[in-house]
Design a protein around this motif. Sequence first.
Motif, PDB file in Angstrom:
ATOM      1  N   CYS A   1       6.422   5.554   6.833  1.00 47.04           N
ATOM      2  CA  CYS A   1       5.346   5.064   5.652  1.00 47.04           C
ATOM      3  C   CYS A   1       6.465   5.833   4.062  1.00 47.04           C
ATOM      4  O   CYS A   1       6.999   7.400   4.620  1.00 47.04           O
TER       5      CYS A   1
ATOM      6  N   ARG B   1      -5.559   0.510  -0.164  1.00 48.95           N
ATOM      7  CA  ARG B   1      -4.296  -0.395   0.299  1.00 48.95           C
ATOM      8  C   ARG B   1      -5.123  -1.614   0.987  1.00 48.95           C
ATOM      9  O   ARG B   1      -4.699  -2.516   1.720  1.00 48.95           O
TER      10      ARG B   1
ATOM     11  N   PHE C   1      -7.325  12.123   7.022  1.00 49.36           N
ATOM     12  CA  PHE C   1      -6.229  11.903   7.370  1.00 49.36           C
ATOM     13  C   PHE C   1      -5.153  12.409   5.471  1.00 49.36           C
ATOM     14  O   PHE C   1      -3.946  12.863   5.105  1.00 49.36           O
TER      15      PHE C   1
ATOM     16  N   ASP D   1       5.837   8.876  12.425  1.00 50.94           N
ATOM     17  CA  ASP D   1       5.921   7.934  11.376  1.00 50.94           C
ATOM     18  C   ASP D   1       6.742   7.764  10.381  1.00 50.94           C
ATOM     19  O   ASP D   1       7.245   8.397   9.889  1.00 50.94           O
TER      20      ASP D   1
ATOM     21  N   CYS E   1       4.178   6.543   1.275  1.00 50.91           N
ATOM     22  CA  CYS E   1       2.951   7.532   1.258  1.00 50.91           C
ATOM     23  C   CYS E   1       2.585   8.828   0.861  1.00 50.91           C
ATOM     24  O   CYS E   1       2.191   9.226   0.084  1.00 50.91           O
TER      25      CYS E   1
ATOM     26  N   VAL F   1      -8.048   8.037  15.037  1.00 48.94           N
ATOM     27  CA  VAL F   1      -7.726   8.597  13.544  1.00 48.94           C
ATOM     28  C   VAL F   1      -8.826   9.617  12.490  1.00 48.94           C
ATOM     29  O   VAL F   1      -9.669  10.578  13.480  1.00 48.94           O
ATOM     30  N   SER F   2      -8.036  10.733  12.221  1.00 49.99           N
ATOM     31  CA  SER F   2      -8.743  11.922  11.505  1.00 49.99           C
ATOM     32  C   SER F   2     -10.183  11.503  10.851  1.00 49.99           C
ATOM     33  O   SER F   2     -11.124  12.419  11.439  1.00 49.99           O
TER      34      SER F   2
ATOM     35  N   TYR G   1      -5.118   4.637  17.261  1.00 50.74           N
ATOM     36  CA  TYR G   1      -4.262   5.856  16.962  1.00 50.74           C
ATOM     37  C   TYR G   1      -6.215   6.028  16.955  1.00 50.74           C
ATOM     38  O   TYR G   1      -6.717   5.343  16.007  1.00 50.74           O
TER      39      TYR G   1
ATOM     40  N   PHE H   1       4.328  13.811  10.674  1.00 51.82           N
ATOM     41  CA  PHE H   1       4.228  12.981   9.227  1.00 51.82           C
ATOM     42  C   PHE H   1       4.537  14.370   8.425  1.00 51.82           C
ATOM     43  O   PHE H   1       4.435  15.271   9.022  1.00 51.82           O
TER      44      PHE H   1
ATOM     45  N   GLN I   1      -2.714  -3.421   3.601  1.00 49.91           N
ATOM     46  CA  GLN I   1      -3.915  -3.039   5.263  1.00 49.91           C
ATOM     47  C   GLN I   1      -4.114  -4.366   5.838  1.00 49.91           C
ATOM     48  O   GLN I   1      -5.408  -5.234   4.761  1.00 49.91           O
TER      49      GLN I   1
ATOM     50  N   CYS J   1       2.258   2.352  -0.113  1.00 48.97           N
ATOM     51  CA  CYS J   1       3.250   2.850   0.751  1.00 48.97           C
ATOM     52  C   CYS J   1       4.457   2.468   1.054  1.00 48.97           C
ATOM     53  O   CYS J   1       5.121   1.837   1.823  1.00 48.97           O
TER      54      CYS J   1
ATOM     55  N   SER K   1       4.443   2.973   9.557  1.00 53.47           N
ATOM     56  CA  SER K   1       2.426   2.055   9.471  1.00 53.47           C
ATOM     57  C   SER K   1       2.492   1.737   7.827  1.00 53.47           C
ATOM     58  O   SER K   1       1.088   1.890   7.599  1.00 53.47           O
TER      59      SER K   1
ATOM     60  N   TYR L   1      -5.631  13.801  17.146  1.00 55.03           N
ATOM     61  CA  TYR L   1      -5.655  15.273  17.199  1.00 55.03           C
ATOM     62  C   TYR L   1      -5.743  16.325  18.340  1.00 55.03           C
ATOM     63  O   TYR L   1      -6.211  17.253  17.946  1.00 55.03           O
TER      64      TYR L   1
ATOM     65  N   TYR M   1       2.653  -0.235  14.234  1.00 49.37           N
ATOM     66  CA  TYR M   1       1.224   0.073  13.317  1.00 49.37           C
ATOM     67  C   TYR M   1       1.062  -1.083  13.222  1.00 49.37           C
ATOM     68  O   TYR M   1       0.896  -2.134  12.478  1.00 49.37           O
TER      69      TYR M   1
ATOM     70  N   PHE N   1     -11.523   5.352   7.754  1.00 53.04           N
ATOM     71  CA  PHE N   1     -11.603   6.299   8.103  1.00 53.04           C
ATOM     72  C   PHE N   1     -10.505   6.986   7.839  1.00 53.04           C
ATOM     73  O   PHE N   1      -9.706   8.103   9.137  1.00 53.04           O
TER      74      PHE N   1
ATOM     75  N   LYS O   1      -3.316  -2.303  11.470  1.00 52.75           N
ATOM     76  CA  LYS O   1      -3.540  -1.680  11.107  1.00 52.75           C
ATOM     77  C   LYS O   1      -4.454  -2.245   9.625  1.00 52.75           C
ATOM     78  O   LYS O   1      -3.748  -2.094   9.072  1.00 52.75           O
TER      79      LYS O   1
HETATM   80  C1  PBG Z   1       0.199   6.197   6.454  1.00 49.07           C
HETATM   81  C2  PBG Z   1      -1.267   6.515   7.693  1.00 49.07           C
HETATM   82  C3  PBG Z   1      -1.761   6.412   7.250  1.00 49.07           C
HETATM   83  C4  PBG Z   1      -2.782   7.003   8.648  1.00 49.07           C
HETATM   84  C5  PBG Z   1      -0.977   6.631  10.059  1.00 49.07           C
HETATM   85  N1  PBG Z   1      -0.216   6.861   8.875  1.00 49.07           N
HETATM   86  C6  PBG Z   1      -3.404   6.617   6.029  1.00 49.07           C
HETATM   87  C7  PBG Z   1      -3.253   5.714   5.341  1.00 49.07           C
HETATM   88  O1  PBG Z   1      -2.653   3.916   5.305  1.00 49.07           O
HETATM   89  O2  PBG Z   1      -3.696   5.366   4.517  1.00 49.07           O
HETATM   90  C8  PBG Z   1      -3.816   6.980   9.258  1.00 49.07           C
HETATM   91  C9  PBG Z   1      -4.309   8.102  10.192  1.00 49.07           C
HETATM   92  C10 PBG Z   1      -5.428   9.224  10.101  1.00 49.07           C
HETATM   93  O3  PBG Z   1      -6.020   8.946   9.216  1.00 49.07           O
HETATM   94  O4  PBG Z   1      -5.436   9.632  11.418  1.00 49.07           O
HETATM   95  N2  PBG Z   1       0.430   5.007   6.336  1.00 49.07           N
END
Ligand code: PBG
Length: 327
Positions: free
Chosen positions: A123, A221, A208, A121, A125, A277-278, A275, A81, A225, A133, A169, A317, A196, A204, A199
């Motif tokens: 995207c 989003r 990120f 990745d 954003c 995620v964060s 994934y 990223f 999404q 995005c 993504s 991570y 992705y 969550f 998504k």
């Molecule tokens: C960007 C993207 C995001 C994540 C991965 N690619 C964030 C979003 O869509 O807001 C999230 C990854 C994470 O939270 O670890 N399109």
Amino acid sequence: MSTGYPEVRLRRLRRTPALRRLVAQTSLRPADLVLPVFIKEGITEPRPIGSMPGVVQHTRDSLRKAAAEAAQAGVGGVIVFGVPAAKDGRGSAADDPAGISQLALSDLRAEAGDALVVMADLCLCEYTDHGHCGIVTPAGDVDNDATLERYAATAIAQAAAGAAVIAPSGMMDGQVGAIRAALDGAGYPDTAICAYSAKYASSFYGPFREAAEGAPRFGDRAGYQQDPANAEEALREVALDIAEGADMVMVKPALAYLDIIRRVADTVQLPVAAYQVSGEFAMVEAAAANGWLDRDRAIMETLTAIRRAGASVVLSYWATEVARHLR
Ligand code: PBG
């Protein structure tokens, strides 16, 4: 007891660690794991991310080192990223051949490209000043087809920089087909696509957005999404992405969507990624820091659950740490 039947004792195979290991149905290997990494332009020291203890925005040097460590631990891949120094309305840095993401991809390819699968990745954003995005219309909507053109150009730049796998993504309709056509047309027929596909519009992703500096400046989003309430739609997304040429499909986030992972895994005949995620990471780290749960056990339990649900590849991570522990 005198029922005439042998007594049912499921505990027989749970008695010792050796027995449990012998009959374990789900395994986790270092090679199943992909490490997400952040590369930031214009910094001279790695910069910690407050909501993600132990995760940093890398410099080019510190990223090379992290990749070497991941490779050493047997991790399967890294996904990059990029966080550019300057952002604009069209996300110009995304497809700049000299942009930070492309520099990082070629560094990684050179440093560890034989040992690790280098993924990008894809995207906008992280690159747009508004944080959406894609390309935003004057009315404030994200323009699907104008965005596809930007994704196509970005995929070519990422493939040229050495990405082995492109992972779109942004959840635009038709993104996989647009990227596949662009890659093929530019002489990159062997560059794979990990879509992705499912998504969700998720809370969550909070940490990120600090790490990637890509929180939307207005709105959210939810217009592109997926709605967390829906499952069938995920299967439609997956089917379309496969028809458009995806080589792998992804479900994201993981822990709150284990049912989706299972349904996708039961439906498709290609690798399923998930994934972690964060926010899933931060939730465990924060509770553990308070002494509220056992960090190491929670990490292994969540990763095992994601694999048990049917994911063959898991983005996490904790990838390097867990891979070391598994060796
Ligand atoms: C960007 C993207 C995001 C994540 C991965 N690619 C964030 C979003 O869509 O807001 C999230 C990854 C994470 O939270 O670890 N399109």
